[in-house]
Design an enzyme around this catalytic site. Structure first.
Site, PDB file in Angstrom:
ATOM      1  N   GLU A  43       0.846  -1.196   0.000  1.00 17.63           N
ATOM      2  CA  GLU A  43       0.000   0.000   0.000  1.00 17.63           C
ATOM      3  C   GLU A  43       0.885   1.252   0.000  1.00 17.63           C
ATOM      4  OE1 GLU A  43      -3.687   1.821   2.693  1.00 17.63           O
ATOM      5  OE2 GLU A  43      -2.214   0.491   3.634  1.00 17.63           O
TER       6      GLU A  43
ATOM      7  N   LYS B 207      -9.604   1.646  -2.305  1.00 18.85           N
ATOM      8  CA  LYS B 207      -9.818   1.119  -0.951  1.00 18.85           C
ATOM      9  C   LYS B 207     -11.176   1.563  -0.404  1.00 18.85           C
ATOM     10  CE  LYS B 207      -7.445   1.124   3.563  1.00 18.85           C
ATOM     11  NZ  LYS B 207      -6.237   1.624   4.261  1.00 18.85           N
TER      12      LYS B 207
ATOM     13  N   CYS C 256      -5.302  -3.242   2.783  1.00 24.66           N
ATOM     14  CA  CYS C 256      -5.035  -3.019   4.203  1.00 24.66           C
ATOM     15  C   CYS C 256      -6.255  -3.184   5.124  1.00 24.66           C
ATOM     16  CB  CYS C 256      -4.386  -1.643   4.388  1.00 24.66           C
ATOM     17  SG  CYS C 256      -3.485  -1.479   5.963  1.00 24.66           S
TER      18      CYS C 256
END
Length: 291
Positions: free
Chosen positions: A44, A123, A164
């Site tokens: 990330e 995300k 994440c």
């Protein structure tokens, strides 16, 4: 079913300068390729880690981002598939950009061996938490959350994309697996306290629950700007076995993946076929004394 192949996860500490980060990541990707990797993933926020106004000043639109261009050129040159785990991208001018109120996108890119962008994923879940030690994070102040899930075709099977903090939302991975994902990507910058307590457990659980390989490249160490990152890039097989663990240093880890293991694990525990609809939980009321 595809033949076995080698996947590698890059692990490094991103700084605030995209050019320096690209040089380091390029060198690590070349090393992983020389070691036999066919598919290589970066963590990330690979292009840079920055704070406040400087983050916005350095963010580029997708078409203008030099880090993304560098990875596309590298994929084309080496003939490998790459996952840019995520990049800080300015979505200005894109459909729906006005909804984000000027915020950036935390965007993952799947790049094929010709340098083409096969898939993009923004995300979804924002890291907005207060840790017991006094650390506070408000990712939603800087980034707009994504709204779409993504499963993409690769030469070895289907890849479900995430980033994440998404790992804490198992329903996302269930949806990806039931849409055909054989592999789940979880590029991350995980904090040390939460990483120590939860990283291995969460990733192994996502693999076991869905009968998928999990590929989780992670940042490590302490960048000039930002928090200390846990590292321990992981490759986990569909039965929950950790095939590779990057520990705490910069470098890469790799493992040979046999896509046939996905069908094997799902045949042993076919839970993806056993989901049932159910009504929302209802609080059971206590009976009256007279009853």
């Amino acid at each position: 079913m595809s033949a076995p192949f080698t996947a590698a996860c890059i692990q490094f500490t991103a700084g605030p300068e995209p050019e320096a980060n690209l040089r380091e990541v390029t060198a690590l990707i070349r090393r992983a390729r020389d070691a036999g990797a066919d598919f290589i993933l970066t963590p990330e926020a690979s292009n840079f880690i920055e704070s406040g106004r400087r983050r916005r000043d350095k963010a580029r639109r997708e078409a203008d981002d030099p880090f993304l261009h560098g990875l596309r050129d590298l994929a084309r040159e080496t003939g490998i598939w790459l996952l840019a785990g995520s990049l800080v991208i300015d979505p200005a001018g894109e459909p729906g950009a006005d909804i984000g109120e000027g915020r950036l996108a935390n965007r993952s890119f799947l790049i094929d061996a010709q340098g083409g962008i096969v898939a993009r994923y923004d995300k979804i879940h924002m890291f907005d938490i207060d840790l017991p030690g006094g650390e506070t994070y408000r990712e939603s102040n800087a980034y707009r959350p994504g709204i779409g899930t993504v499963v993409a075709e690769t030469p070895w099977g289907r890849l479900g994309m995430s980033v994440c903090y998404d790992v804490r939302f198992p329903q996302l991975y269930r949806a990806l697996a039931q849409a055909g994902a054989d592999f789940l990507a979880v590029p991350s910058v995980f904090t040390v306290p939460t990483g120590t307590a939860h990283w291995h457990v969460l990733l192994r659980a996502r693999a076991i629950e869905n009968g998928c390989f999990v590929l989780a490249p992670a940042q490590t160490g302490t960048p000039p700007i930002g928090r200390n990152s846990y590292g321990h890039s992981l490759i986990v097989d569909p039965w929950g076995e950790v095939l590779a663990d990057g520990g705490e240093g910069s470098g890469f880890v790799s493992a040979m993946l046999d896509p046939a293991r996905v069908a094997e694990a799902r045949g042993m525990v076919p839970s993806l076929r056993h989901d049932r609809d159910f009504s929302p939980p209802a609080l059971a009321s206590r009976p009256l004394a007279a009853e």
